[in-house]
Design an enzyme around this catalytic site. Sequence first.
Site, short mmCIF file in Angstrom:
data_model
loop_
_atom_site.label_atom_id
_atom_site.label_comp_id
_atom_site.label_asym_id
_atom_site.label_seq_id
_atom_site.Cartn_x
_atom_site.Cartn_y
_atom_site.Cartn_z
N HIS A 53 48.07 4.13 44.46
CA HIS A 53 46.95 4.74 45.19
C HIS A 53 45.80 3.74 45.35
O HIS A 53 45.29 3.53 46.46
CB HIS A 53 46.48 5.98 44.42
N GLU A 54 45.42 3.10 44.26
CA GLU A 54 44.26 2.20 44.32
C GLU A 54 44.53 0.98 45.19
O GLU A 54 43.65 0.52 45.92
CB GLU A 54 43.86 1.77 42.90
N HIS A 67 43.76 1.61 48.67
CA HIS A 67 42.34 1.35 49.01
C HIS A 67 42.11 -0.16 49.18
O HIS A 67 41.41 -0.58 50.10
CB HIS A 67 41.42 1.84 47.89
#
Lengths: 89, 406
Positions: free
Chosen positions: B124-125, B128
């Site tokens: 997920h990170e 980003h």
Amino acid sequence: RAAPSLTAEQMDMGVDWLSKYGYLPPPDPVTGQLQTKEALTKAIKAMQKFGGLEETGVLDQATLGLMKTPRCSLPDLSETEVMVGRRRR
Amino acid sequence: ALVAQNKWSKRHLSWRIRTFPKESPLLGRDTVRALMYYALKVWSDISPLNFHEVAGNDADIQIDFTKADHNDGYPFDGPGGTVAHAFFPGERFTAGDTHFDDDEAWTFRSPDSHGMDLFAVAVHEFGHAIGLAHTSAIESIMRPYYQGPVGDPLKYNLPYEDKVRVWQLYGVSDSVSHTAQPDDPSQTADPPVLLDLPENRSTVPPARDSPDRCTSHFDAVAQIRGEAFFFKGKYFWRLTREKHLVSLRPAQIHRFWRGLPTNLDSVDAVYERPGDHKIVFFKGLKYWIFKDNNVEEGYPRPISDFGLPMEGVDAAFVWLHNDKTYFFKDNHYWRYDDHLRRMDLGYPKDSTLWKGVPPQLDDAMRWSDDSSYFFKGKEYWRVVGSDMEVEAGYPRPIGKDWLVCT
């Protein structure tokens, strides 16, 4: 009060959360003025929609439960949208 | 989906873990590095981006495990609450940096689902870090809320929603099908090659003594990074996770596995270690440990490190059922805990407990169909799931089923 069973602490937590993740501009740092009820309801609905909850516009238990779910620190609205919100404020 | 954030103008991005999580017996430094590697690979597999680990201070993506206020405007808040964040690409010096809250109980494939799955959060990170914002899409790794473990990092496949958003930012990787559709298993976006195998190595003509894959009794067979490796003499054949042979011609072991003795004439057994995904080679009374294609310092070492007998091993594989490593020699087998680095009590046991599996195996391996495969001579046997019994219909011919032989 957004919901009859809501405590002041829960209300504060909800507003902090909505501000933190981009749904609500934070209280004005100069005047300390809080959000209008309409703005708060709109922010709650946006958060509920994003989180897949029913859009009631009130800080019910399901909404508070989602707010307590572990999550990423970044806001849910893009930086551009947050900036637009700040400018409007 | 929200408006896309900035994106990287370059395609080769460096990464480095600057600070590691607090000490944990289940999450050592090498495991953390491996998880970061695979979490980044999830994105590079479907895009033109490449990630490489570096040692210096100039990495594009600096990874930290930190806690409380760490001076970036996004203070952590102890266990639960906010667990991680990453900075979007851009001009700021923090662009791409990724921070994990060290107050969380980070885990990796925790059997009881407690703790915070580091791989899932890292995927997920890093989304980003390459420019993706949060989305409300149900089938997306970029939903802001922790959704629990996502399973084996080697098998993880991004939801279609996320693939499309990355393609919108960076275009499609050369190895990705432009016609891929959601829920179509025949259109996988994952390239099959996991380990670095430069083309010029596979095109080096094999020597006259190279064995025949269709008649060989293999020395060792292993699943490594999701692919199958069949070893014979100084050579090996490699199959993708879809069981496609990379080349009909074998590659030379010592040219690919850098650090093995050049005069090594064969190997006895090979397996990929659970946890840190290092690769272990056995020959006689010695063993070597590899990180990717390169041998670690200090090897070979004696197999007595494992508590194994002084006669060597025939076979080694990790059983999916319990993540334990099984060693076979003649008609005995041992169970080893690679996480605790010790042999389990009560072993060796008689290998006839594995009903239908022959003694004196050539080797064994796990495979992505949740089965274990045992190889001997020209035949192989399959054990499904947590059974300790060979499936009906086996043995079957290795050459025909695995190596494109008639």
